[in-house]
Scaffold this active site. Sequence first.
Site, short mmCIF file in Angstrom:
data_model
loop_
_atom_site.label_atom_id
_atom_site.label_comp_id
_atom_site.label_asym_id
_atom_site.label_seq_id
_atom_site.Cartn_x
_atom_site.Cartn_y
_atom_site.Cartn_z
N GLY A 1 0.80 -1.22 0.00
CA GLY A 1 0.00 0.00 0.00
C GLY A 1 0.83 1.26 0.00
O GLY A 1 0.33 2.33 0.38
N GLN B 1 9.19 5.84 1.65
CA GLN B 1 8.43 5.74 0.41
C GLN B 1 8.80 6.83 -0.60
O GLN B 1 7.98 7.24 -1.42
CB GLN B 1 6.92 5.77 0.72
CG GLN B 1 6.47 4.57 1.52
CD GLN B 1 5.01 4.60 1.91
OE1 GLN B 1 4.21 5.33 1.32
NE2 GLN B 1 4.64 3.82 2.91
N CYS C 1 4.65 4.90 26.28
CA CYS C 1 5.25 5.36 25.03
C CYS C 1 4.45 6.57 24.59
O CYS C 1 3.34 6.81 25.08
CB CYS C 1 5.27 4.27 23.96
SG CYS C 1 3.65 3.85 23.28
#
Length: 484
Positions: free
Chosen positions: A287, A296, A457
């Site tokens: 994707g 990307q 976190c």
Amino acid sequence: MIKFIVKMHPEISIKSRSVRQRFTKILESNIKNVLRKVDEKAWVQRQWDCVEVRGSDDKRDILIERLQCIPGVTNFSEVKQYPFKSFDDTCDIVLPHCQSQLENKSFCVRVKRRGSHDFKSKDLEQYVGGYLNQTIASAKVKLKNPDVTVMLEVANDQLFVMGDKYKGLGGFPIATQDEILSLISGGFDSGVATYETMRRGIKTHFIFFNLGGSAHEIGVKQVSYYLWAKYGVSHRVKFVSVDFQPVVAEILENIDNGLMGVVLKRMMLRAASLAAKRMGIKALVTGEALGQVSSQTLANLAVIDKVTDTLVVRPLVTMDKQDIIDVARKIGTEDFAKTMPEYCGVISQRPNIAAPEDKVIAAEENFYMPLIEQVVDNAKLYDIKELKTETEQTVTEVASVTEIQANQVVIDIRSVEEEELEPLELAEDVEVVHIPFFKLATQYEKLDQSKEYLLYCKKGVMSRLQALYLQEQGYQNVKLFNLL
């Protein structure tokens, strides 16, 4: 019995005769497989330029819904069938069907004709149109852009009066193309990419790289099963679950910070390619959309792809994020995607948007490569139908706190780089220990179990998944810590 005339995607009609026949035959089989799951009386028969479908009247709504989700169907119309006798008889038949729709509306009549007749389609259009115009005083003929189009079809000695028209998915029938293995994460992008390959006629299997324990796996199984049941149920496929936490741990231990994202994707492609080869599949789908995250970029995608000679298909590569979200909403995966985690600490905090290939290769020399084959060997393989019961499972919620009490210890599970970038600032009397999430499972048992531990976190996603994992292992002295 209710009846539909199903039209194929226009691209099919321009193919050679043999290809067209093959595609039509596959579409006929796919429609039959899908509809008979909801109506055992469903009847399907292919024609040269369409597929005829009949079903039970009380199944009308579900038949319409299923036909709209079958790849290769461009549109379909609900029809009534009568013997064709004459122009006058046709007028008598058509009037009751459309009278209420044409009142105070503009309209035209369109006729398609198959077979040998002593008239042209235009002759019947003009005759029926004139009759309706005279009979319905408030209706008005308009040949271009009318409010209503009355659709008729004459096939040899049969007359078909077209009712409501429904839009289909388009694309090609599933199994007219080769098979593919989708790297499914459950998020917006991978779900839409998977849908696009199904729509294009590709039998799509799933591979999932689990970074977050059973909670993450249940969510991804849910979206995978949904996509298959909605758009690909005509064919059985496989779901592969790979425990990738050991790989992530190895990356975080041995790979330079700025290269982690690219290396992680390279490891996923290596593992997916190995799994695909064992399954006899020649292509992967991801994707990824250009520029959406650091891994990307064109430069990084080029470096990522060099680890495999398996074809990697990226249907979303030029799409904007909002466009992807809009498609997810349309196909029904948006709600799943909203709940999928983004793994804080897995991707480096200062990523390289153009990772030099030589540096990536050098960095990977520190990685224990046999680990890739090990995790694939240990992967779980499911028939997609097996996921139905698992998708009905619910994930137990973990209690969270915003105030720290006595006998409670905060465990900061972020990576060292994250801690340095944004230190956790708490009161001096609060005990804080630092255990990166990928070491927590092995080190938790060494802690003083008389105390209660609060996992932290930044986004609260990884801490939740780690807490769920610890609870599965029998530890009940764990909660979440959220900053106000």
